[in-house]
Design an enzyme around this catalytic site. Structure first.
Site, short mmCIF file in Angstrom:
data_model
loop_
_atom_site.label_atom_id
_atom_site.label_comp_id
_atom_site.label_asym_id
_atom_site.label_seq_id
_atom_site.Cartn_x
_atom_site.Cartn_y
_atom_site.Cartn_z
N TYR A 1 -1.05 -4.28 -8.10
CA TYR A 1 -0.02 -3.99 -7.10
C TYR A 1 -0.46 -4.50 -5.72
O TYR A 1 -1.58 -4.23 -5.28
CB TYR A 1 0.21 -2.47 -7.07
N LYS B 1 8.10 6.04 -8.77
CA LYS B 1 8.68 5.20 -9.80
C LYS B 1 9.21 6.06 -10.96
O LYS B 1 10.14 6.80 -10.78
CB LYS B 1 7.64 4.17 -10.24
N ASP C 1 -4.44 3.02 -12.63
CA ASP C 1 -3.08 3.10 -12.09
C ASP C 1 -2.14 3.03 -13.28
O ASP C 1 -1.97 1.98 -13.90
CB ASP C 1 -2.85 1.94 -11.11
N ARG D 1 -0.53 22.42 4.82
CA ARG D 1 -1.27 21.18 4.50
C ARG D 1 -2.22 21.45 3.33
O ARG D 1 -2.48 20.58 2.52
CB ARG D 1 -2.02 20.63 5.73
C1 LIG Z 1 4.64 1.36 -6.12
C2 LIG Z 1 3.30 1.23 -6.69
C3 LIG Z 1 2.17 1.74 -6.02
C4 LIG Z 1 2.25 2.37 -4.66
O1 LIG Z 1 2.95 3.56 -4.66
P1 LIG Z 1 3.83 4.11 -3.39
O2 LIG Z 1 4.42 5.35 -3.92
O3 LIG Z 1 4.82 3.04 -3.07
O4 LIG Z 1 2.86 4.33 -2.28
C5 LIG Z 1 0.95 1.63 -6.65
N1 LIG Z 1 0.83 1.03 -7.86
C6 LIG Z 1 1.88 0.52 -8.52
C7 LIG Z 1 1.69 -0.12 -9.85
C8 LIG Z 1 3.15 0.59 -7.96
O5 LIG Z 1 4.19 0.06 -8.62
#
Ligand SMILES: *Cc1c(COP(=O)(O)O)cnc(C)c1O
Length: 379
Positions: A98, A195, A170, A46
């Protein structure tokens, strides 16, 4: 080192026990110690895992940061950032972001006494006006999901710095290949590595990158204490994905530009949201802080009915109807009923996210095939 070289080499140190060129998947929960508290820097998985260490080295390098932490998901990374705060602290954030981030803020953290102030961050003046002596964090997303709104990262950092307010960005939609928020003055970059970084729709993971050592220690302590760590196999997959980030993003951007322009010229299509257009309100800022405009596009149909949108969404063949984005394969999505269903309708409409909005994650297939697919579906 130039980005294309970093994508291939960052974190790639030959395995000390065998010379393996690729960091092995260290599928282990613990490490044998020579004597009590005498070990090789790895105690319990962890806290540390060598596959994760290699990935974190790569994460830091590709965002031009000093440090990085890998998390079990993007929202787990966001969760760790908010846990830096205390009850009574205020966060200024975008009113268009998001859906899962919005849900985490409103449904999980508000009840712990953290206040979230939602503003249109594309006008940085709105941020300046919302700052109080309780503001501890500004959370921005640029481009936003799904409306492709652009916020000027450097301008936000300029407001925050003198007041010691943290700026977190983000950067999921742009990817490190197109935008590096730390270079613009941000303190923390967050990625849903699920992504573009993973890039192959086969892993859930999140990342935080930062320059400040103290901030890294605080976030690492939260991660170790709360436990949102990714498994070694997932780290291996993202390491593998990063190697092709440069070539993939080039292809995403090329197809993105082609499809955005085709949609704009299509008489059956209404508004098209893509920051590469000169008439996009954020175009000048996007040009300043992004290297290219990406493969994420949203659009409305001239026939602005939910039924027509749903018909198109169900008629494509190469574009698969699914949540998520950033993989090599093209996806089509209906934010109102899918990715952004957790935002109340009133709130959504007020922020410009209509019932008929369609979002595309343009993949790296042949661009002409993708256009043909859309053309048949739009009809
Ligand atoms: C998918 C996404 C998230 C969240 O990420 P996860 O890996 O699904 O937890 C946060 N911000 C944006 C812009 C996203 O497209």
């Amino acid at each position: 080192m130039k980005p294309a070289t970093k994508y291939i080499h960052a974190g790639m140190n030959p395995d000390p026990s065998t010379g393996a060129i690729i960091p092995p998947v260290y599928q282990t929960s613990t490490y044998v110690q020579e004597a009590p508290a005498t070990h090789k820097g790895y105690e319990y998985a962890r806290s540390q895992n060598p596959t994760r260490t290699a990935l974190e080295e790569a994460y830091a390098a590709i965002e031009n940061g000093n440090y990085a932490l890998a998390f079990s998901s993007g929202v787990a990374a966001t969760d760790a950032v908010i846990k830096l705060l205390q009850p009574g602290d205020e966060v200024i954030c975008a009113n268009d972001m998001y859906g899962g981030t919005y849900r985490l803020f409103t449904k999980v953290f508000e009840k712990f006494g953290i206040r979230f102030i939602y503003v249109d961050t594309t006008k940085t003046e709105n941020i300046r006006k919302s700052v109080t002596d309780k503001t501890k964090l500004i959370w921005i997303e640029t481009p936003t999901n799904p409306l492709m709104n652009i916020t000027d990262i450097a301008a936000v950092a300029k407001i925050a710095k003198p007041k010691n307010i943290l700026v977190a960005v983000d950067n999921t939609f742009a990817s490190p290949a197109l935008q590096n928020p730390l270079d613009c003055g941000a303190d923390i970059v967050m990625h849903s590595a699920t992504k573009y970084l993973g890039g192959h729709s086969d892993v859930i993971q999140g990342a935080l990158m930062m320059n400040d050592k103290d901030l890294r220690e605080k976030l690492y302590f939260i991660q170790k204490s709360c436990g949102a760590v990714p498994g070694p196999m997932d780290c291996f997959l993202v390491l593998r994905g990063i190697k092709t980030l440069g070539v993939r993003m080039k292809a995403h951007c090329e197809n993105g530009a082609k499809i955005a322009n085709w949609l704009k010229a299509n008489p059956k299509v209404g508004k098209v949201y893509w920051p590469g257009f000169e008439d996009h309100p954020g175009h000048e800022v996007a040009k300043k802080q992004m290297k290219a405009f990406g493969g994420m596009i949203s659009f409305e149909l001239k026939n602005d009915s939910v039924e027509e949108a749903k018909r198109v969404l169900s008629s494509t063949h190469l574009f698969s109807l699914a949540e998520s984005l950033g993989g090599v394969e093209s996806l089509i999505n209906h934010p109102a009923s899918m990715t952004h269903a957790s935002i109340p309708r009133e709130e959504r409409i007020k922020n410009g996210l209509s019932d008929s909005l369609i979002r595309l994650s343009v993949g790296i297939e042949d661009g002409d095939d993708l256009i043909e697919d859309l053309n048949k579906a739009i009809g």
